[in-house]
Design an enzyme around this catalytic site. Structure first.
Site, mmCIF file in Angstrom:
data_model
loop_
_atom_site.group_PDB
_atom_site.id
_atom_site.type_symbol
_atom_site.label_atom_id
_atom_site.label_comp_id
_atom_site.label_asym_id
_atom_site.label_seq_id
_atom_site.Cartn_x
_atom_site.Cartn_y
_atom_site.Cartn_z
ATOM 1 N N HIS A 22 10.922 17.493 -24.732
ATOM 2 C CA HIS A 22 11.324 16.938 -23.440
ATOM 3 C C HIS A 22 11.485 15.442 -23.605
ATOM 4 O O HIS A 22 10.609 14.772 -24.149
ATOM 5 C CB HIS A 22 10.288 17.256 -22.363
ATOM 6 C CG HIS A 22 10.860 17.115 -20.990
ATOM 7 N ND1 HIS A 22 11.197 15.892 -20.463
ATOM 8 C CD2 HIS A 22 11.201 18.038 -20.074
ATOM 9 C CE1 HIS A 22 11.715 16.079 -19.262
ATOM 10 N NE2 HIS A 22 11.730 17.365 -19.004
ATOM 11 N N GLU A 56 19.583 19.706 -12.484
ATOM 12 C CA GLU A 56 18.990 19.194 -13.717
ATOM 13 C C GLU A 56 20.050 19.152 -14.804
ATOM 14 O O GLU A 56 21.151 19.679 -14.638
ATOM 15 C CB GLU A 56 17.817 20.085 -14.139
ATOM 16 C CG GLU A 56 16.739 20.129 -13.081
ATOM 17 C CD GLU A 56 15.393 20.576 -13.594
ATOM 18 O OE1 GLU A 56 15.286 20.904 -14.779
ATOM 19 O OE2 GLU A 56 14.446 20.582 -12.789
ATOM 20 N N ARG A 69 17.126 25.823 -24.674
ATOM 21 C CA ARG A 69 16.940 26.380 -23.335
ATOM 22 C C ARG A 69 17.560 25.473 -22.274
ATOM 23 O O ARG A 69 17.372 24.254 -22.293
ATOM 24 C CB ARG A 69 15.440 26.502 -23.059
ATOM 25 C CG ARG A 69 15.098 26.904 -21.660
ATOM 26 C CD ARG A 69 13.605 26.812 -21.457
ATOM 27 N NE ARG A 69 13.141 25.444 -21.437
ATOM 28 C CZ ARG A 69 12.498 24.882 -20.405
ATOM 29 N NH1 ARG A 69 12.242 25.593 -19.325
ATOM 30 N NH2 ARG A 69 12.091 23.642 -20.463
ATOM 31 N N HIS A 78 7.964 20.503 -25.918
ATOM 32 C CA HIS A 78 7.934 21.025 -24.551
ATOM 33 C C HIS A 78 8.075 22.535 -24.472
ATOM 34 O O HIS A 78 7.372 23.191 -23.720
ATOM 35 C CB HIS A 78 9.073 20.360 -23.787
ATOM 36 C CG HIS A 78 9.083 20.653 -22.326
ATOM 37 N ND1 HIS A 78 7.999 20.394 -21.524
ATOM 38 C CD2 HIS A 78 10.035 21.178 -21.516
ATOM 39 C CE1 HIS A 78 8.287 20.746 -20.271
ATOM 40 N NE2 HIS A 78 9.506 21.240 -20.248
ATOM 41 N N ARG A 111 18.922 18.273 -23.254
ATOM 42 C CA ARG A 111 17.662 17.617 -23.615
ATOM 43 C C ARG A 111 17.597 17.165 -25.070
ATOM 44 O O ARG A 111 17.031 16.111 -25.367
ATOM 45 C CB ARG A 111 16.502 18.588 -23.375
ATOM 46 C CG ARG A 111 16.194 18.723 -21.939
ATOM 47 C CD ARG A 111 15.045 19.646 -21.699
ATOM 48 N NE ARG A 111 14.857 19.714 -20.254
ATOM 49 C CZ ARG A 111 14.014 20.518 -19.649
ATOM 50 N NH1 ARG A 111 13.276 21.341 -20.355
ATOM 51 N NH2 ARG A 111 13.905 20.500 -18.348
HETATM 52 C C1 LIG Z 1 4.861 20.245 -17.949
HETATM 53 C C2 LIG Z 1 5.806 21.412 -17.937
HETATM 54 C C3 LIG Z 1 6.808 21.485 -16.983
HETATM 55 C C4 LIG Z 1 7.700 22.569 -16.967
HETATM 56 N N1 LIG Z 1 8.643 22.636 -15.985
HETATM 57 C C5 LIG Z 1 9.426 23.742 -15.918
HETATM 58 C C6 LIG Z 1 10.327 23.928 -14.842
HETATM 59 O O1 LIG Z 1 10.411 23.099 -13.940
HETATM 60 N N2 LIG Z 1 11.082 25.052 -14.816
HETATM 61 C C7 LIG Z 1 11.015 26.010 -15.784
HETATM 62 O O2 LIG Z 1 11.719 27.011 -15.697
HETATM 63 N N3 LIG Z 1 10.151 25.863 -16.804
HETATM 64 C C8 LIG Z 1 9.357 24.775 -16.888
HETATM 65 N N4 LIG Z 1 8.478 24.648 -17.911
HETATM 66 C C9 LIG Z 1 8.363 25.748 -18.883
HETATM 67 C C10 LIG Z 1 7.649 26.897 -18.197
HETATM 68 O O3 LIG Z 1 6.570 26.400 -17.452
HETATM 69 C C11 LIG Z 1 7.117 27.902 -19.210
HETATM 70 O O4 LIG Z 1 8.085 28.220 -20.160
HETATM 71 C C12 LIG Z 1 6.713 29.181 -18.489
HETATM 72 O O5 LIG Z 1 5.810 28.862 -17.459
HETATM 73 C C13 LIG Z 1 6.106 30.145 -19.464
HETATM 74 O O6 LIG Z 1 5.533 31.195 -18.737
HETATM 75 P P1 LIG Z 1 4.708 32.290 -19.503
HETATM 76 O O7 LIG Z 1 4.138 33.201 -18.487
HETATM 77 O O8 LIG Z 1 5.537 32.860 -20.581
HETATM 78 O O9 LIG Z 1 3.557 31.456 -20.250
HETATM 79 P P2 LIG Z 1 2.397 30.555 -19.639
HETATM 80 O O10 LIG Z 1 2.646 30.162 -18.252
HETATM 81 O O11 LIG Z 1 2.129 29.469 -20.607
HETATM 82 O O12 LIG Z 1 1.168 31.553 -19.636
HETATM 83 C C14 LIG Z 1 0.600 32.002 -20.852
HETATM 84 C C15 LIG Z 1 -0.762 32.560 -20.558
HETATM 85 O O13 LIG Z 1 -1.318 33.164 -21.697
HETATM 86 C C16 LIG Z 1 -2.662 32.717 -21.872
HETATM 87 N N5 LIG Z 1 -3.000 32.834 -23.285
HETATM 88 C C17 LIG Z 1 -2.481 32.144 -24.330
HETATM 89 N N6 LIG Z 1 -3.068 32.535 -25.475
HETATM 90 C C18 LIG Z 1 -3.980 33.484 -25.148
HETATM 91 C C19 LIG Z 1 -4.911 34.240 -25.883
HETATM 92 N N7 LIG Z 1 -5.090 34.104 -27.198
HETATM 93 N N8 LIG Z 1 -5.677 35.136 -25.221
HETATM 94 C C20 LIG Z 1 -5.571 35.274 -23.876
HETATM 95 N N9 LIG Z 1 -4.725 34.564 -23.122
HETATM 96 C C21 LIG Z 1 -3.934 33.679 -23.758
HETATM 97 C C22 LIG Z 1 -2.622 31.291 -21.354
HETATM 98 O O14 LIG Z 1 -3.897 30.814 -21.085
HETATM 99 C C23 LIG Z 1 -1.758 31.491 -20.119
HETATM 100 O O15 LIG Z 1 -2.511 32.035 -19.066
HETATM 101 C C24 LIG Z 1 7.587 23.575 -17.947
HETATM 102 C C25 LIG Z 1 6.586 23.512 -18.904
HETATM 103 C C26 LIG Z 1 5.694 22.435 -18.905
HETATM 104 C C27 LIG Z 1 4.621 22.387 -19.937
#
Ligand SMILES: Cc1cc2nc3c(=O)[nH]c(=O)nc-3n(C[C@H](O)[C@H](O)[C@H](O)COP(=O)(O)OP(=O)(O)OC[C@H]3O[C@@H](n4cnc5c(N)ncnc54)[C@H](O)[C@@H]3O)c2cc1C
Length: 535
Positions: free
Chosen positions: A244, A126, A386, A351, A290
């Site tokens: 993005h 990437e 990032r 993003h 990006r």
């Molecule tokens: C379309 C897309 C594609 C991506 N592709 C990539 C990739 O290929 N590689 C990569 O490294 N990163 C990628 N990213 C970024 C990556 O997905 C995220 O940065 C990462 O998954 C974040 O993980 P996390 O566990 O911190 O948060 P999340 O996976 O967002 O989880 C957060 C959780 O907290 C919960 N939550 C939020 N607020 C509350 C609340 N008030 N009370 C209770 N629960 C709550 C949500 O419902 C969710 O379950 C992508 C992001 C997107 C949107």
């Protein structure tokens, strides 16, 4: 003024739960923290909707790790530091790239099936990575990882995963200031619940919903950051937002992400006249960082008077593309596009949020007992921008570290669960008559529009001043929050929007995910520093 708590409530009167660990969020960071913490004690994981509703579930491209013999953590470190534009914490990045490969292999042991080519891992490439180092499960890597972790957490006796539980505020022990739990709106009962724990971990993900156009799902409203801020936590780097470059730009269709890995496989960007333009902007052309690609697209859209550019994969092998990106292929077909024959209309969308709750490399915040990991946290690994595919890795590596630090803390404190105050002196009385749900939707939409138009990809001092004034006015106009998820989300977006705008106004330079037309150059002399906000 930001209140300490959103609601005035008698905590004694509310139903309550207790656990050693309270983890909020069911993305990669929260679930991996829970999985690691379960060895020590009871873990309660709360998530606001279904367990699958997260950014993690939507991740496409993959997870970066220096596992190939032609690669090394040092090269991964160099690429990450370069993308971060001088603001990464080198120690945090070193941890990310050296512990990353081990953690990724733990996912494999948990049943995550990354693609293989014969005996070797099929590694993707990437933007701004100088090596092929992205492990992926076709173009639905996040779903594969999320499903494995949800399965595992549901199977573990020590872990309770509760859906429909929405974090409102973190609660601190009056005497020590230690975080001892959270106030939660429970969709099951329709009322408030108190969750008490010795260690509280914010893993609530990012705030893509701050912007009108975003690749993020509806749940990404930055609740954890805003609640932590109200609780007195420090928030850092809020001005750095990653857009993005290539989200599907079809009216009526969601801003579905067309992964950067597509450009990694050789796709070109063309303006609406069919001209390939990235060669004019950067030596890496379509694989430039990006922020550079996003700005180039905006400039090209302005020049041609269009609201999109095109992604061209017509010169690539159709079957190979279809096999590598089945999800993207299917989505294009659903909207009547045949990527093998014609171009895909794309435009940038918000993003990833580099800023968040400031932590050290153990996931500790400035509030004792409160930890943060994943996208909600700002531990210095991403700096001003990032590197693609580093965020899933961050969730894993720093989720594991937050769990380890939390376990040490519980051992030191004898597993004590803090005393919570008998009542919260918050802003809103719960029985007050307040506007209906749609009002809060309109507030959120107003914030998202102002942020997109005035604090987006290309910013100016004038636009930011206008945005600050508009958000200020909105804050004065809205009544106290209501005991509804929509109301708290709107208030949270407004809080974070105001902080992002102030940070962007203060930073009179351009760097990474923050670009000011009136200060287009990077200023290392004055701005090699972070902005931190705290009440
Ligand atoms: C379309 C897309 C594609 C991506 N592709 C990539 C990739 O290929 N590689 C990569 O490294 N990163 C990628 N990213 C970024 C990556 O997905 C995220 O940065 C990462 O998954 C974040 O993980 P996390 O566990 O911190 O948060 P999340 O996976 O967002 O989880 C957060 C959780 O907290 C919960 N939550 C939020 N607020 C509350 C609340 N008030 N009370 C209770 N629960 C709550 C949500 O419902 C969710 O379950 C992508 C992001 C997107 C949107």
């Amino acid at each position: 003024m930001t209140p300490r708590y959103l609601f005035a409530l008698e905590l004694d009167q509310l139903p309550s739960y207790e656990a050693d660990f309270l983890v909020i969020g069911s993305g990669i960071a929260g679930l991996f923290t829970a999985y690691k913490a379960r060895e020590f004690g009871s873990v309660l994981v709360l998530t606001k909707q279904r367990a699958e509703d997260s950014n993690t579930e939507m991740a496409q491209g993959g997870i970066a790790a220096a596992i190939d013999e032609t690669d090394s953590p040092v090269l991964h470190l160099e690429d990450t530091l370069a993308a971060g534009a001088g603001l990464c914490d080198p120690r945090a990045v070193e941890i990310l790239v050296t512990e990353g490969p081990v953690r990724v292999m733990e996912l494999v042991e948990l049943g995550v099936r990354f693609d293989r080519e014969g005996d070797a891992w099929a590694l993707g490439q990437e933007g701004a990575h100088r090596r092929r180092r992205i492990l992926h499960a076709s173009d639905a890597t996040g779903e594969e990882i999320a499903q494995a972790l949800i399965r595992e957490c549901r199977r573990e006796q020590n872990i309770t995963l509760k859906e429909g539980c929405f974090l409102v505020d973190f609660i601190r022990e009056p005497r020590t200031g230690r975080c001892g739990g959270a106030l939660v709106l429970d969709a099951g009962t329709g009322g408030f619940t108190v969750c008490r724990a010795g260690v509280v971990v914010a893993a609530t993900g990012g705030a893509g919903q701050l912007y009108l156009n975003t690749t993020n799902p509806a749940v990404a409203t930055g609740d954890g950051m805003a609640a932590a801020y109200r609780a007195g936590a420090e928030l850092m780097d809020m001005e750095f937002v990653q857009f993005h470059p290539t989200a599907l730009a079809l009216s009526g269709a969601p801003r579905f992400l067309i992964s950067e890995a597509v450009r990694g496989e050789g796709a070109f960007l063309r303006n609406v006249k069919g001209e390939r333009f990235m060669l004019r902007f950067h030596e890496l052309a379509e694989l430039a960082p990006r922020d550079i690609v996003s700005r180039a697209i905006v400039l090209e859209m302005e020049k041609t008077g269009a609201d999109h550019v095109y992604l061209d994969i017509t010169h690539l092998d159709r079957d190979r593309f279809r096999a590598r990106f089945p999800n993207i292929w299917r989505t294009c077909q659903r909207y009547g596009l045949d990527p093998a024959q014609g171009y895909i209309p794309v435009a940038p969308a918000a993003h990833y949020i580099m800023g968040g709750i400031k932590t050290n490399t153990e996931g500790e915040t400035n509030i004792p007992g409160l930890y943060a990991c994943g996208e909600v946290a700002c531990n210095g690994v991403h700096g001003a921008n990032r590197l693609a595919s580093n965020s899933l890795l961050e969730g894993l590596v720093f989720g594991a570290r937050a769990a380890a630090a939390g376990i040490r803390y519980l051992e030191e404190t004898g597993r004590r669960i803090p005393e919570l105050p008998p009542y919260l002196a918050g802003k809103s009385k719960v029985d007050a008559s307040l506007p209906e749900d749609s009002f809060w939707g309109r507030v959120a939409d107003r914030v998202r529009t102002v942020m997109w138009e005035k604090a987006g990809i290309i910013r100016t001092g004038q636009g930011l001043v206008e945005a600050a004034a508009e958000l200020e006015k909105l804050a004065e106009e809205i009544p106290s929050s209501a005991p509804l998820r929509e109301a708290v989300e709107a208030v949270n977006l407004l809080t974070l929007g105001r902080l992002t705008v102030v940070a962007a106004l203060l930073r009179t330079e351009s760097r990474g995910g923050h670009f000011r037309k009136d200060f287009p150059a990077r200023d290392d002399l004055f701005w090699l520093r972070h902005l931190v906000f705290q009440i």
